[in-house]
Design a protein around this motif. Sequence first.
Motif, PDB file in Angstrom:
ATOM      1  N   CYS A 125       0.961  -1.117   0.034  1.00  0.00           N
ATOM      2  CA  CYS A 125       0.031  -0.029   0.071  1.00  0.00           C
ATOM      3  C   CYS A 125       0.825   1.432   0.006  1.00  0.00           C
ATOM      4  O   CYS A 125       0.700   2.245  -0.571  1.00  0.00           O
ATOM      5  CB  CYS A 125      -0.858  -0.261   1.183  1.00  0.00           C
ATOM      6  SG  CYS A 125      -2.231  -1.208   1.422  1.00  0.00           S
ATOM      7  N   ALA A 126       1.834   1.266   0.676  1.00  0.00           N
ATOM      8  CA  ALA A 126       2.856   2.359   0.786  1.00  0.00           C
ATOM      9  C   ALA A 126       3.393   2.735  -0.554  1.00  0.00           C
ATOM     10  O   ALA A 126       3.485   3.694  -1.072  1.00  0.00           O
ATOM     11  CB  ALA A 126       3.773   2.115   1.697  1.00  0.00           C
ATOM     12  N   GLN A 127       3.670   1.483  -1.134  1.00  0.00           N
ATOM     13  CA  GLN A 127       4.470   1.700  -2.711  1.00  0.00           C
ATOM     14  C   GLN A 127       3.329   2.534  -3.618  1.00  0.00           C
ATOM     15  O   GLN A 127       3.614   3.335  -4.462  1.00  0.00           O
ATOM     16  CB  GLN A 127       4.779   0.447  -3.155  1.00  0.00           C
ATOM     17  CG  GLN A 127       6.024  -0.027  -2.381  1.00  0.00           C
ATOM     18  CD  GLN A 127       6.644  -1.408  -3.026  1.00  0.00           C
ATOM     19  OE1 GLN A 127       6.932  -1.241  -4.209  1.00  0.00           O
ATOM     20  NE2 GLN A 127       6.750  -2.322  -2.469  1.00  0.00           N
ATOM     21  N   HIS A 128       2.152   1.853  -3.726  1.00  0.00           N
ATOM     22  CA  HIS A 128       1.151   2.494  -4.500  1.00  0.00           C
ATOM     23  C   HIS A 128       0.643   3.781  -4.066  1.00  0.00           C
ATOM     24  O   HIS A 128       0.524   4.544  -4.919  1.00  0.00           O
ATOM     25  CB  HIS A 128      -0.164   1.490  -4.483  1.00  0.00           C
ATOM     26  CG  HIS A 128       0.363   0.231  -5.407  1.00  0.00           C
ATOM     27  ND1 HIS A 128       0.860  -1.061  -4.642  1.00  0.00           N
ATOM     28  CD2 HIS A 128      -0.139  -0.058  -6.537  1.00  0.00           C
ATOM     29  CE1 HIS A 128       0.958  -1.942  -5.539  1.00  0.00           C
ATOM     30  NE2 HIS A 128       0.508  -1.490  -6.827  1.00  0.00           N
ATOM     31  N   ALA A 129       0.595   4.107  -2.800  1.00  0.00           N
ATOM     32  CA  ALA A 129       0.136   5.408  -2.392  1.00  0.00           C
ATOM     33  C   ALA A 129       1.451   6.582  -2.656  1.00  0.00           C
ATOM     34  O   ALA A 129       1.086   7.363  -3.122  1.00  0.00           O
ATOM     35  CB  ALA A 129       0.043   5.529  -0.899  1.00  0.00           C
ATOM     36  N   GLY A 130       2.647   5.941  -2.870  1.00  0.00           N
ATOM     37  CA  GLY A 130       3.747   6.877  -3.146  1.00  0.00           C
ATOM     38  C   GLY A 130       3.518   7.172  -4.803  1.00  0.00           C
ATOM     39  O   GLY A 130       4.047   8.316  -4.880  1.00  0.00           O
ATOM     40  N   GLN A 131       3.238   6.145  -5.400  1.00  0.00           N
ATOM     41  CA  GLN A 131       3.093   6.068  -6.986  1.00  0.00           C
ATOM     42  C   GLN A 131       1.882   7.413  -7.205  1.00  0.00           C
ATOM     43  O   GLN A 131       2.235   8.130  -8.186  1.00  0.00           O
ATOM     44  CB  GLN A 131       2.707   4.998  -7.616  1.00  0.00           C
ATOM     45  CG  GLN A 131       4.054   4.044  -7.602  1.00  0.00           C
ATOM     46  CD  GLN A 131       3.602   2.539  -8.048  1.00  0.00           C
ATOM     47  OE1 GLN A 131       2.560   2.369  -8.249  1.00  0.00           O
ATOM     48  NE2 GLN A 131       4.361   1.640  -7.878  1.00  0.00           N
ATOM     49  N   ALA A 132       0.782   7.280  -6.665  1.00  0.00           N
ATOM     50  CA  ALA A 132      -0.386   7.949  -6.526  1.00  0.00           C
ATOM     51  C   ALA A 132       0.304   9.512  -6.365  1.00  0.00           C
ATOM     52  O   ALA A 132       0.021  10.393  -6.964  1.00  0.00           O
ATOM     53  CB  ALA A 132      -1.251   7.575  -6.083  1.00  0.00           C
ATOM     54  N   ALA A 133       1.070   9.621  -5.220  1.00  0.00           N
ATOM     55  CA  ALA A 133       1.496  10.756  -4.686  1.00  0.00           C
ATOM     56  C   ALA A 133       2.357  11.631  -5.978  1.00  0.00           C
ATOM     57  O   ALA A 133       2.356  12.854  -6.179  1.00  0.00           O
ATOM     58  CB  ALA A 133       2.142  10.987  -3.557  1.00  0.00           C
ATOM     59  N   PHE A 134       3.163  10.709  -6.447  1.00  0.00           N
ATOM     60  CA  PHE A 134       4.286  11.099  -7.533  1.00  0.00           C
ATOM     61  C   PHE A 134       3.290  11.689  -8.763  1.00  0.00           C
ATOM     62  O   PHE A 134       3.591  12.711  -9.172  1.00  0.00           O
ATOM     63  CB  PHE A 134       4.942  10.099  -7.964  1.00  0.00           C
ATOM     64  CG  PHE A 134       5.882  10.164  -8.976  1.00  0.00           C
ATOM     65  CD1 PHE A 134       7.115  11.007  -8.926  1.00  0.00           C
ATOM     66  CD2 PHE A 134       5.533   9.741 -10.455  1.00  0.00           C
ATOM     67  CE1 PHE A 134       7.796  11.185 -10.066  1.00  0.00           C
ATOM     68  CE2 PHE A 134       6.485  10.166 -11.509  1.00  0.00           C
ATOM     69  CZ  PHE A 134       7.500  10.725 -11.347  1.00  0.00           C
ATOM     70  N   ILE A 135       2.296  11.055  -9.232  1.00  0.00           N
ATOM     71  CA  ILE A 135       1.651  11.384 -10.325  1.00  0.00           C
ATOM     72  C   ILE A 135       0.734  12.662  -9.934  1.00  0.00           C
ATOM     73  O   ILE A 135       0.732  13.567 -11.003  1.00  0.00           O
ATOM     74  CB  ILE A 135       0.417  10.228 -10.828  1.00  0.00           C
ATOM     75  CG1 ILE A 135       1.202   8.797 -11.492  1.00  0.00           C
ATOM     76  CG2 ILE A 135      -0.544  10.761 -11.973  1.00  0.00           C
ATOM     77  CD1 ILE A 135       0.245   7.854 -11.189  1.00  0.00           C
ATOM     78  N   HIS A 136       0.355  12.739  -8.757  1.00  0.00           N
ATOM     79  CA  HIS A 136      -0.363  14.109  -8.254  1.00  0.00           C
ATOM     80  C   HIS A 136       0.392  15.130  -8.391  1.00  0.00           C
ATOM     81  O   HIS A 136       0.047  16.080  -9.049  1.00  0.00           O
ATOM     82  CB  HIS A 136      -0.799  13.809  -6.845  1.00  0.00           C
ATOM     83  CG  HIS A 136      -1.466  15.165  -6.331  1.00  0.00           C
ATOM     84  ND1 HIS A 136      -2.868  15.243  -6.146  1.00  0.00           N
ATOM     85  CD2 HIS A 136      -0.987  16.508  -5.976  1.00  0.00           C
ATOM     86  CE1 HIS A 136      -3.167  16.168  -5.397  1.00  0.00           C
ATOM     87  NE2 HIS A 136      -1.912  16.930  -5.390  1.00  0.00           N
ATOM     88  N   GLY A 137       1.748  15.034  -8.382  1.00  0.00           N
ATOM     89  CA  GLY A 137       2.812  16.088  -8.717  1.00  0.00           C
ATOM     90  C   GLY A 137       2.964  16.543  -9.707  1.00  0.00           C
ATOM     91  O   GLY A 137       3.204  17.524 -10.233  1.00  0.00           O
ATOM     92  N   ILE A 138       3.142  15.453 -10.737  1.00  0.00           N
ATOM     93  CA  ILE A 138       3.303  15.737 -12.184  1.00  0.00           C
ATOM     94  C   ILE A 138       1.933  16.529 -12.722  1.00  0.00           C
ATOM     95  O   ILE A 138       2.199  17.482 -13.493  1.00  0.00           O
ATOM     96  CB  ILE A 138       3.482  14.192 -12.995  1.00  0.00           C
ATOM     97  CG1 ILE A 138       5.105  13.949 -12.351  1.00  0.00           C
ATOM     98  CG2 ILE A 138       3.390  14.615 -14.369  1.00  0.00           C
ATOM     99  CD1 ILE A 138       5.335  12.650 -13.047  1.00  0.00           C
TER     100      ILE A 138
END
Length: 167
Positions: A150-163
């Motif tokens: 879950c932490a990995q997927h949440a981090g990916q979502a946060a990365f996309i949010h920033g982009i």
Amino acid sequence: MNVADLLADGFDRIREVVHEAVEGLTAEQLTARLDADANSIAWLVWHLTRVQDDHVADAFGVPQVWTEYGKRFELPLEPYDTGYGHTSEQVAQVRVAGGDLLTGYHDAVHEQTVRLVSRVTDADLPRIVDEGWDPPVTLGVRLVSVIDDCAQHAGQAAFIHGILLRR
């Protein structure tokens, strides 16, 4: 700090990142994909929440939150689907009208998860929860695995949010 507090803290951190990753985005942004086969924030948050819901409920022998909450999503997927192994086309099917649906489901799963892990003691961690693996999976391993995934997927979502916000 005891093991229950430690587990709750891990799941609390995931919840925080999920909310930050979804906050302020439109339905279009939530389903945006950085390339034709990339995962969207909507899919990532739905998937990580489905995995947490499925795995934690199974480990404790309780019904998944998805059983009732999932009807709100109106997705063309099987009720047991967690997104594991999804094709690009299946990722594209995970669409939401807004972030509240995603965070609402995540919050409901989080509430159940924290309630369940709040009773975990050191003595509970070696209990076998899945004999389908060699070696069989213990409660401790399952919970750490869920937090990690879950932490990995949440981090990916946060990365996309920033982009998306920089575009």
